[in-house]
Structure formats: C-alpha cells, structure tokens
Motif scaffolding. Structure first.
Motif, PDB file in Angstrom:
ATOM      1  N   GLY A  65       0.817  -1.214   0.000  1.00 11.94           N
ATOM      2  CA  GLY A  65       0.000   0.000   0.000  1.00 11.94           C
ATOM      3  C   GLY A  65       0.846   1.257   0.000  1.00 11.94           C
ATOM      4  O   GLY A  65       0.571   2.213  -0.744  1.00 11.94           O
ATOM      5  N   ALA A  66       1.901   1.271   0.811  1.00 11.90           N
ATOM      6  CA  ALA A  66       2.781   2.445   0.869  1.00 11.90           C
ATOM      7  C   ALA A  66       3.520   2.654  -0.451  1.00 11.90           C
ATOM      8  O   ALA A  66       3.682   3.798  -0.917  1.00 11.90           O
ATOM      9  N   THR A  67       3.940   1.547  -1.068  1.00 12.87           N
ATOM     10  CA  THR A  67       4.624   1.648  -2.367  1.00 12.87           C
ATOM     11  C   THR A  67       3.674   2.174  -3.430  1.00 12.87           C
ATOM     12  O   THR A  67       4.040   3.059  -4.229  1.00 12.87           O
ATOM     13  N   TRP A  68       2.455   1.666  -3.429  1.00 13.89           N
ATOM     14  CA  TRP A  68       1.459   2.151  -4.381  1.00 13.89           C
ATOM     15  C   TRP A  68       1.178   3.627  -4.131  1.00 13.89           C
ATOM     16  O   TRP A  68       1.126   4.428  -5.068  1.00 13.89           O
ATOM     17  N   ALA A  69       1.017   4.011  -2.887  1.00 12.12           N
ATOM     18  CA  ALA A  69       0.747   5.417  -2.553  1.00 12.12           C
ATOM     19  C   ALA A  69       1.881   6.315  -3.033  1.00 12.12           C
ATOM     20  O   ALA A  69       1.639   7.405  -3.580  1.00 12.12           O
ATOM     21  N   ALA A  70       3.118   5.867  -2.837  1.00 15.96           N
ATOM     22  CA  ALA A  70       4.270   6.678  -3.254  1.00 15.96           C
ATOM     23  C   ALA A  70       4.341   6.819  -4.770  1.00 15.96           C
ATOM     24  O   ALA A  70       4.623   7.905  -5.280  1.00 15.96           O
ATOM     25  N   VAL A  81      -5.644   5.533  -1.630  1.00 13.55           N
ATOM     26  CA  VAL A  81      -4.590   4.565  -1.339  1.00 13.55           C
ATOM     27  C   VAL A  81      -3.894   4.920  -0.034  1.00 13.55           C
ATOM     28  O   VAL A  81      -3.614   4.037   0.794  1.00 13.55           O
ATOM     29  N   VAL A  82      -3.638   6.198   0.189  1.00  9.96           N
ATOM     30  CA  VAL A  82      -3.009   6.642   1.439  1.00  9.96           C
ATOM     31  C   VAL A  82      -3.913   6.315   2.627  1.00  9.96           C
ATOM     32  O   VAL A  82      -3.449   5.795   3.656  1.00  9.96           O
ATOM     33  N   THR A  83      -5.199   6.591   2.493  1.00  8.48           N
ATOM     34  CA  THR A  83      -6.145   6.297   3.575  1.00  8.48           C
ATOM     35  C   THR A  83      -6.226   4.797   3.837  1.00  8.48           C
ATOM     36  O   THR A  83      -6.218   4.348   4.985  1.00  8.48           O
ATOM     37  N   ALA A  84      -6.274   4.011   2.770  1.00  4.11           N
ATOM     38  CA  ALA A  84      -6.313   2.554   2.913  1.00  4.11           C
ATOM     39  C   ALA A  84      -5.048   2.047   3.603  1.00  4.11           C
ATOM     40  O   ALA A  84      -5.118   1.176   4.484  1.00  4.11           O
ATOM     41  N   THR A  85      -3.909   2.598   3.217  1.00  4.26           N
ATOM     42  CA  THR A  85      -2.651   2.191   3.838  1.00  4.26           C
ATOM     43  C   THR A  85      -2.624   2.568   5.314  1.00  4.26           C
ATOM     44  O   THR A  85      -2.162   1.788   6.152  1.00  4.26           O
ATOM     45  N   ALA A  86      -3.165   3.733   5.638  1.00  4.01           N
ATOM     46  CA  ALA A  86      -3.259   4.132   7.051  1.00  4.01           C
ATOM     47  C   ALA A  86      -4.142   3.146   7.827  1.00  4.01           C
ATOM     48  O   ALA A  86      -3.833   2.800   8.976  1.00  4.01           O
ATOM     49  N   LEU A  87      -5.217   2.687   7.206  1.00 10.26           N
ATOM     50  CA  LEU A  87      -6.074   1.689   7.855  1.00 10.26           C
ATOM     51  C   LEU A  87      -5.329   0.362   8.041  1.00 10.26           C
ATOM     52  O   LEU A  87      -5.483  -0.305   9.071  1.00 10.26           O
ATOM     53  N   LEU A  88      -4.525  -0.006   7.066  1.00 12.23           N
ATOM     54  CA  LEU A  88      -3.732  -1.231   7.200  1.00 12.23           C
ATOM     55  C   LEU A  88      -2.703  -1.092   8.329  1.00 12.23           C
ATOM     56  O   LEU A  88      -2.473  -2.037   9.088  1.00 12.23           O
ATOM     57  N   LEU A 142     -11.412   0.743  -0.233  1.00 10.48           N
ATOM     58  CA  LEU A 142     -10.758   1.958  -0.732  1.00 10.48           C
ATOM     59  C   LEU A 142      -9.719   1.639  -1.809  1.00 10.48           C
ATOM     60  O   LEU A 142      -9.630   2.347  -2.821  1.00 10.48           O
ATOM     61  N   LEU A 143      -8.954   0.579  -1.613  1.00  9.94           N
ATOM     62  CA  LEU A 143      -7.979   0.184  -2.622  1.00  9.94           C
ATOM     63  C   LEU A 143      -8.661  -0.233  -3.924  1.00  9.94           C
ATOM     64  O   LEU A 143      -8.185   0.103  -5.016  1.00  9.94           O
TER      65      LEU A 143
END
Length: 148
Positions: A65-70, A81-88, A142-143
C-alpha cells in the motif's frame, strides 16, 4: 508497472480480508459450537499456524500500500490509497497491541494448561478481531475503488 502494483496490492489485501473474514464468520463460530472444549485444540493450533504467517501478510500489505501510494502520489485516487494504507497500519497496530498478546497465550495452551477463563479470553479476541476485519475490509474497499 504501476497498474501491476495496484492489482497485486488489491489481490494480496483481498486475500487477507478473505482469510480473516472466514476466521471471524465461519471457522471460529464452528469451532465454538463443538461440545465442551472440542474447538479449543483447533483454535490453539490455528493460533500457532496463522501466528507464523499473518505478520508477513499484514506487513506485506502495508508495504504494498505504501509503495502504491508513493508511486501514485498526485494522481487521482492517491488519497484513497493513502487512507487505505493508514487503515492497514492501524490493523497492524491493533494486532500488536491487542490481538497478538491473546493469540500468543492461546497458542501455548494445552489440555493441561488451559486457564479457567479461556472462553472469556477467546471471546475478547473474537470481538477485537471483528473490529480488525472491519478495518481491513474498509482498506480493501478503498484500494479497490482507487484501482477502478
């Protein structure tokens, strides 16, 4: 490459959701309906087995998720994606702080070492797990929306 990363991330998180949902909705309730403490050995074994695999799956999902967000930073859907990664990340923190301590105890239980309050402890784990499933389902949704 970015599309492949996005699809791979959704698949990995989707499979994680599927396993965790199955544990919450089907496996543990079935085991809990076994007579006496019939499901206790199975839950203890499951705690040991999944306890070895799930940390890598959860952390891997966060890294994906972080890689995708970046890589998607500034693009449409990057906020999702950032929000989903924060949830993860939240699900990992919940796991470490709340669920793993209970799971570690359950994994060590044997027929001779089961505490008197074992049903209460498993019930607490189940309730916390339901919340964690809700968090990772939200991340998955979200993703998926970001992918579309």
């Amino acid at each position: 490459m970015a599309d492949t990363l996005a699809v791979f991330t959704v698949v990995v998180v989707g499979l994680l959701v599927g396993v965790e949902f199955a544990v919450a909705a089907f496996i543990n309730p079935i085991l809990d309906r076994l007579p006496g403490d019939g499901g206790l050995a199975a839950r203890s074994d499951g705690a040991r087995m999944l306890g070895k695999v799930m940390p890598f799956w959860y952390i891997g999902s966060v890294v994906l998720g972080a890689t995708w967000a970046a890589t998607a930073w500034g693009d449409a859907g990057a906020g999702l994606v950032v929000t989903a990664t924060a949830l993860l990340v939240l699900s990992v923190l919940m796991s470490i702080a709340l669920l793993v301590p209970i799971n570690s105890r359950v994994a060590r239980w044997t027929q001779d070492s089961v505490p008197a309050d074992w049903r209460r402890q498993l019930g607490r784990w189940d309730r916390l797990h339901y919340v964690r499933v809700g968090v990772i389902v939200s991340a998955f949704v979200l993703l998926t929306i970001a992918l579309l």
